[in-house]
Scaffold this active site. Structure first.
Site, PDB file in Angstrom:
ATOM      1  N   LYS A 113       1.960   5.926   5.004  1.00 16.12           N
ATOM      2  CA  LYS A 113       3.446   6.456   4.470  1.00 16.12           C
ATOM      3  C   LYS A 113       3.487   8.027   4.201  1.00 16.12           C
ATOM      4  CE  LYS A 113       5.120   2.254   2.577  1.00 16.12           C
ATOM      5  NZ  LYS A 113       5.935   1.387   1.401  1.00 16.12           N
ATOM      6  N   LYS A 195       2.979  -3.249  11.293  1.00 17.90           N
ATOM      7  CA  LYS A 195       3.403  -4.256  10.386  1.00 17.90           C
ATOM      8  C   LYS A 195       4.903  -4.349  10.120  1.00 17.90           C
ATOM      9  CE  LYS A 195       3.552  -3.487   5.735  1.00 17.90           C
ATOM     10  NZ  LYS A 195       4.898  -4.206   5.256  1.00 17.90           N
ATOM     11  N   LYS A 198      10.048  -3.298   5.542  1.00 19.81           N
ATOM     12  CA  LYS A 198      11.545  -3.049   5.042  1.00 19.81           C
ATOM     13  C   LYS A 198      12.045  -1.497   5.487  1.00 19.81           C
ATOM     14  CE  LYS A 198      10.908  -4.991   1.017  1.00 19.81           C
ATOM     15  NZ  LYS A 198      10.156  -4.153   0.340  1.00 19.81           N
TER      16      LYS A 198
HETATM   17  P1  ATP Z   1       7.891  -1.299   2.417  1.00 14.21           P
HETATM   18  O1  ATP Z   1       8.155  -0.798   3.688  1.00 14.21           O
HETATM   19  O2  ATP Z   1       8.874  -0.748   1.578  1.00 14.21           O
HETATM   20  O3  ATP Z   1       6.623  -0.791   1.902  1.00 14.21           O
HETATM   21  P2  ATP Z   1       7.343  -4.045   2.751  1.00 14.21           P
HETATM   22  O4  ATP Z   1       8.164  -4.734   3.710  1.00 14.21           O
HETATM   23  O5  ATP Z   1       6.111  -3.518   3.109  1.00 14.21           O
HETATM   24  O6  ATP Z   1       8.562  -2.672   2.181  1.00 14.21           O
HETATM   25  P3  ATP Z   1       6.611  -4.497   0.132  1.00 14.21           P
HETATM   26  O7  ATP Z   1       7.826  -4.544  -0.998  1.00 14.21           O
HETATM   27  O8  ATP Z   1       5.702  -3.207   0.108  1.00 14.21           O
HETATM   28  O9  ATP Z   1       7.525  -4.841   1.659  1.00 14.21           O
HETATM   29  O10 ATP Z   1       5.737  -5.911  -0.058  1.00 14.21           O
HETATM   30  C1  ATP Z   1       6.159  -7.133  -0.703  1.00 14.21           C
HETATM   31  C2  ATP Z   1       5.393  -8.269  -0.264  1.00 14.21           C
HETATM   32  O11 ATP Z   1       5.335  -8.514   1.058  1.00 14.21           O
HETATM   33  C3  ATP Z   1       3.873  -7.708  -0.364  1.00 14.21           C
HETATM   34  O12 ATP Z   1       3.211  -9.065  -0.900  1.00 14.21           O
HETATM   35  C4  ATP Z   1       3.320  -7.575   0.984  1.00 14.21           C
HETATM   36  O13 ATP Z   1       1.987  -7.781   0.916  1.00 14.21           O
HETATM   37  C5  ATP Z   1       4.148  -8.645   1.700  1.00 14.21           C
HETATM   38  N1  ATP Z   1       4.357  -8.098   3.093  1.00 14.21           N
HETATM   39  C6  ATP Z   1       4.970  -6.962   3.406  1.00 14.21           C
HETATM   40  N2  ATP Z   1       5.049  -6.781   4.761  1.00 14.21           N
HETATM   41  C7  ATP Z   1       4.734  -8.052   5.422  1.00 14.21           C
HETATM   42  C8  ATP Z   1       4.297  -8.435   6.420  1.00 14.21           C
HETATM   43  N3  ATP Z   1       4.753  -7.724   7.597  1.00 14.21           N
HETATM   44  N4  ATP Z   1       3.567  -9.660   6.675  1.00 14.21           N
HETATM   45  C9  ATP Z   1       3.373 -10.195   5.611  1.00 14.21           C
HETATM   46  N5  ATP Z   1       3.330  -9.931   4.296  1.00 14.21           N
HETATM   47  C10 ATP Z   1       4.049  -8.783   4.106  1.00 14.21           C
HETATM   48 MG    MG Z   2       5.042  -2.266   1.762  1.00 14.86          MG
END
Ligand code: ATP
Ligand code: MG
Length: 330
Positions: A113, A195, A198
């Protein structure tokens, strides 16, 4: 034996996608009867990357509503907003006084990030794992159900708790990560080497749990794959491997079962078509329930306030124990 304490959080940084759902939220929902459950909308974490205040506020409400629609039951679980409980910020400071800069610099999420903030990396992005450790440790958490990407941060949390306990006495409980067998790391449809996130832009990067069927169809059908035809899990072919991983998570099948299921498929197109139908049906109840709950935002807001009121005494007790142990306070 004391009941396990489950804590986990999600950032209101964008609409919830199937990685969040299969990697984390589904476990939160299915485990609700077996533990004390605390789920947190970690809005202070969201501030580590630039946010529009009005959009962030709206996203907090949307995220809370999605969690309820997914099956988080207020009778069994506490749901609250991180910044409503001041102890998260307080404990972060105490932990920052036992953590080493080097350990934070080694975090994969920070490395990834911080590239987007090149030239002016925010202190908050660097310190993020300390706030996450505070989130977990405040509630004497025993289990943290998360996706694979958060494993490193939980290991760091354990290390900080151990350092603190060794220096000041046994204040903190050491948490264990709980990572699901399927869906722990869903990759982006537009780039299966990254990965699903969001905060990544692009209309066909993620499948959001609230996406209408037509959007799900477009995203899955456009998913990047190679030119082969064989339906097999193979690290050298991340595109089809990711489609199979999503299929396994949504259908509850093992790798062998998923491969056997598609043994007669003519190519990737067959897999994609079946995946569209499966995802549309899997997500339909959540989407319908969301529409009902979203019609009454005042109730969701009240629930978040009640959640914060319920967890605040637990957080205060741990923060006070940390203060006393460190020798600060009057
Ligand atoms: P950001 O891009 O803002 O970091 P994010 O999609 O990574 O958003 P988070 O809010 O950081 O989401 O994480 C919320 C939960 O979802 C955490 O438990 C994280 O491990 C899980 N998670 C995030 N992305 C994935 C993915 N691609 N596959 C499985 N689990 C995920
Ligand atoms: Mg995340």
């Amino acid at each position: 034996m004391a009941r396990p304490v489950v804590f986990s959080g999600i950032q209101p940084t964008g609409s919830i996608h199937i990685g969040n759902y299969f990697g984390a939220i589904k476990q939160w929902v299915t485990g609700q009867d077996d533990a004390e459950n605390i789920f947190c909308l970690v809005d202070m974490h969201a501030l580590t990357v630039p946010q529009d205040p009005a959009a962030l506020r709206a996203q907090i409400l949307e995220t809370a509503t999605v969690l309820l629609a997914a099956g988080i039951d207020p009778a069994k679980s506490r749901l609250f907003v991180q910044s409503d409980v001041r102890e998260h910020g307080e404990l972060t400071w105490y932990l920052s006084c036992v953590a080493a800069m080097g350990q934070l610099g080694r975090m994969t999420q920070y490395k990834e990030k911080s590239e987007a903030q090149r030239g002016e990396v925010r202190v908050g992005l660097f310190a993020y794992p300390l706030l996450m450790a505070a989130d977990i440790l405040l509630y004497r958490t025993t289990h943290v159900p998360v996706g694979e990407d958060q494993k490193q941060h939980i290991e760091l949390t354990r290390d900080l708790a151990q350092r603190f306990n060794a220096a000041y006495g046994g204040v903190f409980v050491l948490p264990e990560p709980a990572i699901p067998a399927a869906g722990a790391r869903i990759m982006g449809l537009d780039d299966p080497t990254k990965k699903m996130s969001k905060s990544v832009a692009g209309s066909y990067h993620a499948i959001r749990v609230l996406d209408p069927p037509e959007q799900i169809r477009k995203a899955v059908m456009s998913a990047q794959t190679d030119s082969g035809r064989e339906i097999r899990i193979d690290p050298a072919r991340p595109g089809v491997t990711n489609l199979l991983a999503i299929y396994m998570a949504a259908s509850g099948t093992s790798a062998a079962e998923a491969e056997a299921h598609f043994a007669g498929a003519r190519g990737y197109g067959d897999v994609k078509k079946e995946l569209v139908d499966l995802l549309v049906e899997t997500l339909r109840p959540l989407r319908e329930r969301y529409a009902e709950l979203a019609a009454d935002p005042a109730t969701v807001h009240e629930l978040l306030c009640a959640g914060a009121d319920a967890v605040r005494p637990i957080a205060r007790a741990t923060a006070d124990a940390a203060k006393r142990a460190m020798g600060v306070g009057s």
